[in-house]
Design a protein around this motif. Structure first.
Motif, PDB file in Angstrom:
ATOM      1  N   ASN B 315       0.837  -1.203   0.000  1.00  0.00           N
ATOM      2  CA  ASN B 315       0.000   0.000   0.000  1.00  0.00           C
ATOM      3  C   ASN B 315       0.868   1.249   0.000  1.00  0.00           C
ATOM      4  OD1 ASN B 315      -2.036  -1.839   0.256  1.00  0.00           O
ATOM      5  ND2 ASN B 315      -2.337  -1.509   2.449  1.00  0.00           N
ATOM      6  N   GLU B 316       1.890   1.215   0.866  1.00  0.00           N
ATOM      7  CA  GLU B 316       2.778   2.371   0.995  1.00  0.00           C
ATOM      8  C   GLU B 316       3.420   2.720  -0.349  1.00  0.00           C
ATOM      9  OE1 GLU B 316       5.860   2.136   4.091  1.00  0.00           O
ATOM     10  OE2 GLU B 316       7.293   2.884   2.623  1.00  0.00           O
ATOM     11  N   MET B 317       4.044   1.717  -0.964  1.00  0.00           N
ATOM     12  CA  MET B 317       4.818   1.992  -2.174  1.00  0.00           C
ATOM     13  C   MET B 317       3.911   2.343  -3.355  1.00  0.00           C
ATOM     14  SD  MET B 317       8.021   1.827  -1.505  1.00  0.00           S
ATOM     15  CE  MET B 317       9.020   1.285  -2.878  1.00  0.00           C
ATOM     16  N   ARG B 318       2.771   1.659  -3.440  1.00  0.00           N
ATOM     17  CA  ARG B 318       1.879   1.954  -4.564  1.00  0.00           C
ATOM     18  C   ARG B 318       1.290   3.355  -4.426  1.00  0.00           C
ATOM     19  NH1 ARG B 318      -1.110  -3.953  -4.989  1.00  0.00           N
ATOM     20  NH2 ARG B 318       0.689  -5.059  -5.834  1.00  0.00           N
ATOM     21  N   MET B 319       1.003   3.745  -3.177  1.00  0.00           N
ATOM     22  CA  MET B 319       0.470   5.099  -2.990  1.00  0.00           C
ATOM     23  C   MET B 319       1.562   6.141  -3.210  1.00  0.00           C
ATOM     24  SD  MET B 319      -2.178   4.519   0.145  1.00  0.00           S
ATOM     25  CE  MET B 319      -2.556   6.230   0.462  1.00  0.00           C
ATOM     26  N   PHE B 320       2.775   5.795  -2.854  1.00  0.00           N
ATOM     27  CA  PHE B 320       3.919   6.673  -3.125  1.00  0.00           C
ATOM     28  C   PHE B 320       4.018   6.926  -4.632  1.00  0.00           C
ATOM     29  CE2 PHE B 320       8.835   6.547  -3.401  1.00  0.00           C
ATOM     30  CZ  PHE B 320       8.927   7.928  -3.428  1.00  0.00           C
ATOM     31  N   ALA B 321       3.967   5.827  -5.392  1.00  0.00           N
ATOM     32  CA  ALA B 321       4.054   5.959  -6.847  1.00  0.00           C
ATOM     33  C   ALA B 321       2.895   6.789  -7.389  1.00  0.00           C
ATOM     34  CB  ALA B 321       4.060   4.577  -7.496  1.00  0.00           C
ATOM     35  N   LYS B 322       1.705   6.550  -6.839  1.00  0.00           N
ATOM     36  CA  LYS B 322       0.522   7.278  -7.294  1.00  0.00           C
ATOM     37  C   LYS B 322       0.675   8.782  -6.996  1.00  0.00           C
ATOM     38  CE  LYS B 322      -4.502   7.142  -6.735  1.00  0.00           C
ATOM     39  NZ  LYS B 322      -5.552   6.829  -5.758  1.00  0.00           N
ATOM     40  N   ALA B 336       4.125  14.774  -0.452  1.00  0.00           N
ATOM     41  CA  ALA B 336       3.404  14.743   0.818  1.00  0.00           C
ATOM     42  C   ALA B 336       2.030  15.373   0.669  1.00  0.00           C
ATOM     43  CB  ALA B 336       4.208  15.473   1.894  1.00  0.00           C
ATOM     44  N   ALA B 337       1.971  16.481  -0.086  1.00  0.00           N
ATOM     45  CA  ALA B 337       0.689  17.170  -0.273  1.00  0.00           C
ATOM     46  C   ALA B 337      -0.312  16.242  -0.961  1.00  0.00           C
ATOM     47  CB  ALA B 337       0.898  18.436  -1.090  1.00  0.00           C
ATOM     48  N   LYS B 338       0.168  15.435  -1.907  1.00  0.00           N
ATOM     49  CA  LYS B 338      -0.733  14.524  -2.620  1.00  0.00           C
ATOM     50  C   LYS B 338      -1.137  13.333  -1.744  1.00  0.00           C
ATOM     51  CE  LYS B 338      -1.242  16.547  -6.495  1.00  0.00           C
ATOM     52  NZ  LYS B 338      -2.565  17.118  -6.797  1.00  0.00           N
ATOM     53  N   LEU B 339      -0.218  12.887  -0.897  1.00  0.00           N
ATOM     54  CA  LEU B 339      -0.539  11.728  -0.059  1.00  0.00           C
ATOM     55  C   LEU B 339      -1.620  12.065   0.963  1.00  0.00           C
ATOM     56  CD1 LEU B 339       2.939  10.093   0.700  1.00  0.00           C
ATOM     57  CD2 LEU B 339       1.014   9.034  -0.485  1.00  0.00           C
TER      58      LEU B 339
END
Lengths: 311, 410, 416
Positions: B315-322, B336-339
């Motif tokens: 979840n972490e890495m896929r959301m990072f990529a997203k 960070a703003a997007k996360l």
């Protein structure tokens, strides 16, 4: 309540006997060679791992016999080719040698058997319930551990009191120089004592392995407690080591069973005097008690409870 | 002479660092890779390497490949700070860590101060396994994001599950005596009182951390109390030894744990023979996962010889990529703003949300029990022949615990 | 050149090295590492005041380092909260006071006797304080520890100590002060009395000194310097946690001091620098770094009980007599088997580690010294074993030559 006292006593005695199996070798080594062997608990660990390795190949019982012997040989070799070399540099160097050794042994165990606990199982022949009391079961294997420890204790007493080797060892305990002057081959006696001490620790490991968990940190967990046992009991005193083992085993077990804190004892004033410490229960500090005993005993009786020598 | 050798060594080390500084996105992986915690740290490293390969195969981040920098923190907060410095020197703007809440707190604090003092060189910290509540409450930081459910969320999930278990009457709490264990104890008391006021807490124990060799005395106490269920946050050897002592004494109670599924846990449970008695609380389960996740699980096990311990790392890495894609930037501040507030699919199916207020991730949680595999179950654990069975699913909405975080945004 | 002039020049060189180091090694990591080295140099030297100079083997020296650090962290937070005008460079004084205070308290009970009794009490106190750290949470902050922020204090001539390099110079300055002080202490009558108490306590008593009091004073001073080191660590990391107070840290300082050499004042400095460097860098190169650490320690105990400093100081008379080159042929000869032993040993450890730990998931192929080898092939093992045992055998053969060369060089050196 009765149930708690009974089982706590049993567990305490068992834990104490386990400690004694290691402490006896450690105190013998110390009193003869002057070496505080930091790696002694490592022999206990090697014993457990050797036992595990043999038991999964041949069976538990061959491991029960062979593993301690192997550990004894390893111990003797370490004495012969490591410790003896360092001997001429003095006791501090010897102690530091065992300090480094403990480190290396733990890393080797990590390497060969991995960092996770291994699946060392109780043999099927002992995997049953010994007795049930107040619907709590007590496993037969624990009774077997107790029996082994007592048998070993008896064996040690007989060897020390009834054999020639025992006499020499006893003499070397108190008058090492005199024994050497009498023409005994002290280095060989040293090597044998070191080997036998290691083997006893190994035996403790073999039988404790399946009951407790066989893992690379098992040596580090017990190591410092052993020093407490032999120092509190009195360095060089086997009887003292025996008494201190049982004492520490029982104190630790019973402290766990009691939920009292200073607040419970003397009321809320404890908080004003001791702050947070007032709320700490005896159970929480159970593993600390041995160290507290160590410091107190050394302050008030530096020779230990039953000993008569300081170094 | 010695100074010279040292100098040469240092120079070589630094040169090596410079040579490898090609166009990759570096993620500093700071976890124990030696010592007692290494087995867990190595497992995490394999997971992150696997996911990096997966993302790189799909084109990486804005065309750049992700590179994982393994750094050994020896589970020591001060050492972790040195390793974070090492990661930053090597060009990493993102770091991830999971083992040890004290380490996570130190890293979060370090990153926050570092970003404060080095504007324009910000670093982002992804936490995949440190669960101390404080990290997303009074110690929260804009630069810290957590994908693991924190201690409160896990306890909310466990107690919600216990609401459905009317057979639970007497609960015993046993925990390690340090801030995490004490937190579990406190949460259990509060939440049980709120959700199951009829349940009696018959014992409440804190024992020293990683110092007990034989739990038999504690088990004797639990037996004497007549408890039918035990809640514990124990992990590592404290979990294994506790269960072993319980099995020896013939204690037939249900165990509700945070970490029975941790490395070595399944082997220990199998040894005790406590079938179906030991429960854990997790964010994903391979046996009930979506088809794609099961396929990944099979491949992952084949390559790495371990099961996927950390679905949340995916979840972490896929959301990072997203987030990188959406921000169209590798700047940590933009990412960070997007996360913040992002909703995304989670590994085992369903969706989860990164709460903006405190940077805590929320998703459905599962209560499972461990026992012999039943028909239709594909995955066992640690080659024991036993596997996990989902007993209850707790929806994300039901674990929405409040936060005291007052986020300071740059 | 007189002895005192040489000493003075030595310290000037040391100061210059401290000042120039960040210009040479300017990366963030290097500066972080050198800051830590500075802290450890003070810590190791303070430990050697006990072990090397007074003959007291302590297993709990981290207690004073840790307590100094915790008090410093609390002091920093307190000063920042109340906006007192105390600048950061004064904080190590808090550590010193804390070290001195706790050194006095625990010193009373532990220094009444030397030898094993002292060691065991230090072990017990170390375990007790470490465990107390987990219980007394308001002071020790649980296992999260006490965090602090060094830039919140009053600026010192405009410096706020945010950037690491400023902290480095702060540590370097304190390091220099402490090293000079501790050196000066060894030259005082008190320092000599410590040596006397170590070597011959009966005689020290006989000439009218209380050995117990000398031990107590040495213990307090040592704890004070350890407190300074702890305070500097708190400033450096802006965090103090219970691990700093535990047995691991106590073992680490023992390792540093002994590997560096307890018989020489500068030994612990070498040990602290070397071990800190290895600790931070070795884990990047090999996963078996802890094994190497243990082996290094054992090898030093077995073959160089005087530590690195002891080995180096073998050469000073030769250097002075201009005879150092006489050793060159023997060293050159020994270098070959030594290299073989080291390379063979590393190869054995790495191959064993790879085959036992990683081969299951990564296969038996591996890289060693940038050479691709197959850990499963017997050839690689035979080569490594041959290198190791061949080298060991070779060393055994040439060793008498080196021994002779040392003896000869020493003898001629003395004559000259």
């Amino acid at each position: 309540m009765l149930q708690l006292i009974l089982f706590s006593t049993l567990n305490g005695v068992l834990y104490g006997m386990l400690l004694f199996m290691m402490a006896s070798g450690l105190t013998l080594i110390f009193s003869m060679m002057g070496v505080l062997n930091f790696a002694h608990a490592s022999f206990y660990m090697i014993g457990a791992y050797f036992g595990f390795e043999i038991s999964r190949r041949i069976g538990f019982w061959p491991g029960f016999i062979i593993a301690p012997l192997l550990v004894g040989v390893v111990g003797a070799l370490i004495e012969r080719y490591g410790l003896r070399r360092v001997h001429k540099f003095g006791h501090v160097a010897e102690l530091l040698f065992t300090f480094g050794l403990a480190f290396v042994i733990e890393e080797l165990v990590n390497m060969f058997w991995g960092k996770l606990p291994v699946d060392y199982q109780v043999p099927p022949s002992l995997d049953f319930v010994a007795f049930t009391l107040f619907d709590t079961t007590y496993p037969a294997y624990r009774m077997f551990m107790l029996a082994t420890a007592i048998a070993m204790f008896a064996f040690l007493i007989i060897v020390l009191k009834r054999t020639r080797v025992g006499l020499i060892i006893q003499a070397a305990l108190t008058h090492p120089n005199m024994v050497a002057m009498l023409g005994h081959d002290v280095p060989t006696v040293f090597m044998m004592v070191f080997g036998v001490g290691a083997a006893l620790a190994g035996l403790a490991g073999v039988i404790a392995g399946p009951a407790l968990v066989t893992q690379p940190s098992m040596a580090a967990l017990l190591g410092p407690i052993l020093f407490v046992v032999i120092v509190v009991g009195g360095l060089g005193s086997l009887g003292g080591a025996f008494a201190a083992s049982l004492l520490i085993g029982l104190v630790q077990t019973f402290a766990v069973a009691i939920n009292g804190s200073l607040v419970d004892l003397i009321g809320p004033t404890a908080n004003t005097i001791f702050g947070e410490l007032g709320n700490v229960t005896l159970a929480q500090i159970a593993p600390l008690l041995p160290y507290l005993m160590l410091v107190l005993v050394l302050i008030f009786k530096p020779t230990g409870l039953f000993g008569n020598r300081e170094t | 002479m010695r100074k010279l050798t040292l100098g040469v060594c240092m120079a070589a080390l630094l040169a090596a660092g410079a040579a490898s500084a090609q166009e990759t996105v570096k993620l500093g992986y700071i976890d124990p890779l030696s010592g007692g915690g290494a087995s867990v740290g190595e497992g995490g490293l394999k997971t992150f390497n696997w996911i990096a390969d997966e993302i790189n195969a799909q084109g990486g981040l804005l065309g750049k490949k992700i590179e994982i920098l393994p750094l050994d923190d020896k589970t020591n907060p001060q050492e972790a700070v040195v390793q974070a410095q090492k990661a930053i020197d090597a060009g990493a703007r993102f770091i991830t860590q999971g083992n040890g809440s004290s380490v996570a707190a130190a890293l979060s604090d370090f990153v926050t101060k570092f970003n404060d003092r080095n504007p324009g060189k910000e670093v982002l910290f992804f936490n995949y396994a440190a669960v101390d509540d404080a990290l997303t409450n009074d110690k929260c930081s804009f630069w810290h994001f957590r994908w693991d459910a924190n201690s409160s969320i896990k306890m909310a999930a466990v107690t919600n599950y216990l609401k459905t278990q009317s057979s639970v009457k007497k609960v015993y709490l046993i925990n390690q005596d340090y801030s995490f264990g004490q937190g579990v104890k406190k949460l259990a008391r509060e939440m049980l009182k709120a959700k199951r006021p009829d349940v009696e807490i018959v014992g409440d124990e804190l024992h020293p951390l990683l110092k007990i060799t034989d739990f038999a005395p504690y088990i004797a106490k639990i037996k004497a109390s007549g408890a039918d269920s035990i809640i514990t946050g124990n992990w590592g050897q404290d979990m294994a030894l506790l269960l072993k002592a319980a099995a020896d004494a013939g204690l037939q109670a249900n165990w509700y744990t945070y970490y029975a599924g941790g490395a070595g846990g399944p082997t220990a449970i199998k040894q005790t023979g406590l079938a179906g008695k030991v429960h854990d609380i997790v964010e994903g389960d391979s046996n009930t996962a979506a088809e794609a996740a099961q396929k990944t699980e099979v491949e992952f096990r084949k390559k790495n010889n371990i099961s996927i311990w950390y679905p949340r790392a995916f979840n972490e890495m896929r959301m990072f990529a997203k987030a990188v894609k959406e921000a169209n930037s590798l700047d940590p501040k933009a990412v960070a703003a997007k996360l913040e507030g992002m909703t995304a699919d989670v590994f085992d199916g369903g969706t989860g949300t990164m709460r903006k207020d405190d940077h805590q991730f929320f998703q459905d949680m599962y209560v499972r029990s461990f026992g012999p595999l039943t028909a239709g179950q594909k995955f066992d654990e640690e080659n024991t022949g036993w596997g996990w069975t989902v007993k209850g699913k707790v929806l994300a909405a039901d674990t929405n615990v409040p936060t005291t975080c007052k986020m300071e945004r740059p | 050149m007189s002895q005192s002039l040489r000493t003075f020049l030595g310290f000037v060189l040391f100061a210059a090295a401290l000042a120039v180091a960040p210009l040479v090694f300017s990366s963030g990591l290097a500066i972080t590492m050198m800051s830590l080295m500075g802290v450890m140099v003070i810590f190791a030297l303070s430990y050697n005041m006990l072990l090397g100079q007074t003959g007291l083997l302590s297993f709990g020296h981290a207690v004073y380092y840790g307590l100094g650090g915790f008090c410093a962290a609390h002091a920093m937070n307190y000063i920042a909260r109340n906006k007192f005008g105390v600048p950061l460079p004064a904080i190590p004084l808090v550590g010193a006071a804390a070290g001195l205070f706790f050194g006095a308290i625990f010193g009373v009970v532990s220094t009444r006797r030397a030898g094993t009794v002292f060691s065991m009490i230090s072990l017990g106190i170390g375990e007790l304080v470490a465990a107390l750290a987990g219980i007394q949470r308001s002071f020790f902050g649980g296992e999260d520890g006490i965090a602090t922020n060094r830039v919140k204090l009053a600026p010192f001539f405009g410096y706020k100590f945010g950037p690491q390099v400023q902290v480095y110079y702060l540590i370097a300055a304190w390091c220099l002060i402490c090293v000079v002080l501790m050196y000066a202490l060894t030259r005082t009558p008190f320092g000599r009395m410590c040596n006397a108490v170590r070597d011959n306590p009966e005689r020290a008593e006989f000439v009218g000194y209380s050995t117990q009091r000398v031990r107590f004073q040495a213990f307090m001073l040592s704890a004070m310097f350890a407190g300074v080191a702890g305070a500097l660590a708190a400033i450096n990391f802006e965090l103090m946690n219970s691990q700093a107070i535990g047995a691991g840290t106590s073992g680490q300082v023992l390792l540093m001091t002994f590997v560096g050499g307890i018989g020489h004042f500068f030994g612990p400095i070498i040990g602290a620098v070397l071990i800190t460097f290895l600790q931070i860098s070795l884990s990047d190169i090999t996963k078996a770094w802890m094994l190497y650490f243990g082996l290094l320690f054992i090898l030093v105990v077995m073959f160089a009980p005087g530590g690195i400093a002891g080995w180096l100081s073998l050469h000073t008379p030769l250097l002075r007599g201009g005879r150092i080159l006489n050793l060159a042929p023997s060293y050159a000869l020994a270098a070959i088997p030594l290299a073989a032993v080291v390379v063979g040993g590393i190869a054995l450890v790495e191959m064993a580690h790879h085959m036992l730990v990683e081969a299951a998931s990564d296969g038996s192929k591996m890289h060693l010294f940038k050479i691709a080898i197959d850990g499963a092939s017997p050839v690689a093992w035979i080569v490594a074993l041959a290198l190791f045992f061949g080298g060991a055998f070779g060393l055994k053969l040439v060793w008498p030559r080196i021994d002779d060369a040392w003896g000869e060089a020493q003898a001629t050196g003395e004559k000259a």
